[in-house]
Structure formats: C-alpha cells, structure tokens
Design an enzyme around this catalytic site. Structure first.
Site, PDB file in Angstrom:
ATOM      1  N   TYR A  49       5.902   3.155  14.856  1.00  0.00           N
ATOM      2  CA  TYR A  49       5.695   4.683  14.628  1.00  0.00           C
ATOM      3  C   TYR A  49       6.157   5.472  15.902  1.00  0.00           C
ATOM      4  O   TYR A  49       5.350   5.757  16.865  1.00  0.00           O
ATOM      5  CB  TYR A  49       4.136   4.879  14.654  1.00  0.00           C
ATOM      6  N   HIS A 132       3.450  -6.796  10.913  1.00  0.00           N
ATOM      7  CA  HIS A 132       3.855  -5.512  10.244  1.00  0.00           C
ATOM      8  C   HIS A 132       4.993  -5.804   9.393  1.00  0.00           C
ATOM      9  O   HIS A 132       6.116  -6.348   9.811  1.00  0.00           O
ATOM     10  CB  HIS A 132       4.270  -4.712  11.351  1.00  0.00           C
TER      11      HIS A 132
END
Length: 312
Positions: A49, A132
């Site tokens: 992010y 992830h």
C-alpha cells in the site's frame, strides 16, 4: 481461532497509502485518529500500500497509543527493493517509485518483510501477518513456502496470528486446507451483492478460522444509497446487469428505511465465520460514516426480504 478481539469494524490502510490519489499527510493522520476516536481498534496495512507509505502513516499515529489497546496486521510476500528508474508507482498508488515490489514467499523473505514493516511502523511487533495475494503471484509457492514460514513464526511467538489476504475464494480454501490459519482476509467475495465464497466460509467455521471481510462495498458499487450510472465494480465500470441488481437491493433497503451502504457493511457479520468487517477510508468523515453505519439498527425483516430476493 486465535483469541484476538478485532471488534466489528476495522480500518483498512490502502487509502492512506494514496490508492488512486494523493492524500496530504495531515489528512491521512487525521483519518487514522478519527478511526481511533470512533472506537476502532483493529488496523490493517501492507508494504504494497503506497510502497510502505500506509505503514509509515499508520505507525505515526499508533506508536503513541497504548500498545495493548489495539490490534495491527500487515502482510508479507512483496519485499520493497531500491528502484533506480524513478517515475510514479505503476500499481495504482499515487507515490514516487523510489522502491519496487519484489515477490518473495521464502522464509527468509517473510522474516525480512516483517522486520522492514516494523521499522516503517515504528512498533516492536505486529499481531497478525497475512500472506498477501498468493492467488495473484504463485499459489503453490505460497502454500509450500509462505504459509509454513508463517506457522513457524507464530510458534516462535514473533506474531500472534497468521492468515492469508486474498481475492479468490477457491485459492483461500486451498490455503485453509493446507495450513493451520487463524484468519482469512477475504476481499469482495462475500457481500450483499454476491456470495460465491459460502463453501469457504462453511469450511472456515468448521476449522475455527476467522474471516475478515474486506471489499464489502464491491469497489464502491454499494457505497451510496442510490447507485449511480458510473458506479465501479471489481475496480472497473459496473456492467448494466450488475447495476440493475445493485439498484434492486437499494430499493429493498429503502422499503425498510435503511440505506444500502448500511446493510452492505453489516451483512458479512451475519455469517458465523466472519469475525470482522474492515473498511478503508481516506477522510475523517468517511471513518465516522462507516462507524455510524455499523451501529445503525437494521430490522430483521429487511434481512429476510434481501434473502428472499437473492433466491428469486
């Protein structure tokens, strides 16, 4: 299932990593503070992010809070390496590409990823670590390397809980069967609009693996009381048939004096496997709205009407 208490509503950190648009530091920090003031105590982030920006901003606020009062998760699988080519991040975050993502599901890579995250966060530990997007990169490597590495770290006490952060319900089910996971962070596959992940949730309930629901608004499609023509779905323009289905849901909600986003945010928690709904925000106002929607009363008759519509 680990005994961590996440609360009903969590804060997702992609937005404060400048997803799609840049947010000033002050606005981002005020957004995290608003989440704290709203009683949110579960915060999720990832190196992905904003090339670490989300972790830096989240840590800037949380490192001044009592550590025992909040739960924080980050993710592994992408290391951030120096990038000499410059330019802007090519993966949707409005940040300069000073670093680049390098996939690494090895134990060495997982350990280094956590160490790097702790440095950006300014914390001495994180509570939860998710592998992830193994479905995006290499599911086999995720299952054979990444998940055993996380199980080992949990056994060493480096983290309290482990899981996967994933979009594919089918891939998530493979991970649940392959490892002793505490949590699955599932994006957009169990929402008011569609529930293709029911088999996964039933298996998670059997294995006492908690599900954290993210993407409840289906890329913004269900985020407003009235569904506009230009609404997005799966990060693209919503096709006409999807718009029609969303508007039908909105109409049913209106019949019971409930706004569509309120029912949308609360819906996942109706399944016993779902332990938390985490929603992103890019302003204090969005945080306050999400918190109010999670606590707004929803009559049982509305859920019955929505379920009946889904069977038609």
């Amino acid at each position: 299932m680990n005994s961590l208490n996440l609360g009903k509503l969590g804060f997702g950190g992609a937005g404060i990593g400048n997803l799609y648009r840049a947010i000033p530091d002050g606005e981002a920090l005020a957004t995290v503070l608003a989440a704290w003031d709203a009683g949110i105590r579960y915060f999720d982030t990832a190196p992905h992010y904003g090339l670490g920006l989300s972790e830096q901003r989240l840590g800037a606020v949380l490192r001044d809070k009592p550590r025992e009062e909040f739960v924080i998760s980050t993710k592994v699988g992408r290391l951030l390496e120096p990038n000499s080519t410059g330019g802007q991040d090519p993966e949707g975050f409005d940040v300069p590409a000073l670093t680049q993502r390098v996939w690494d599901f090895s134990e060495k890579g997982v350990r280094r990823s956590i160490e790097d995250s702790l440095e950006r966060l300014g914390l001495d530990h994180v509570d939860i670590v998710y592998l992830h997007d193994p479905d995006v990169h290499d599911l086999h490597a995720g299952i054979s390397q990444g998940l055993p590495a996380l199980e080992k770290l949990r056994s060493e006490g480096v983290v309290r809980a482990i899981g996967v952060g994933i979009n594919s319900a089918e891939a998530a089910l493979e991970c649940v069967e392959a490892a002793d996971l505490d949590l699955v962070m599932l994006a957009g596959r169990y929402t008011l609009l569609e529930q293709p992940s029911v088999p996964l949730l039933e298996r998670c309930a059997e294995r006492r693996t908690g599900v954290v629901s993210v993407g409840a608004y289906n890329s913004g499609l269900l985020a407003r009381p009235e569904v506009p023509d230009d609404a997005h779905y799966n990060y693209d323009q919503a096709p006409p048939d999807v718009l029609e289905r969303a508007r039908a849901l909105a109409a049913i909600c209106r019949d019971f004096a409930v706004e569509l986003p309120t029912a949308t945010l609360q819906f996942p928690l109706r399944h016993p496997a779902v332990v938390n709904v985490t929603a992103g925000a890019t302003s204090p106002e969005q945080v306050a709205t999400n918190a109010a929607r999670m606590e707004a009363p929803v009559p049982a008759e509305l859920w019955s009407a929505l379920e009946a519509a889904g069977r038609d």
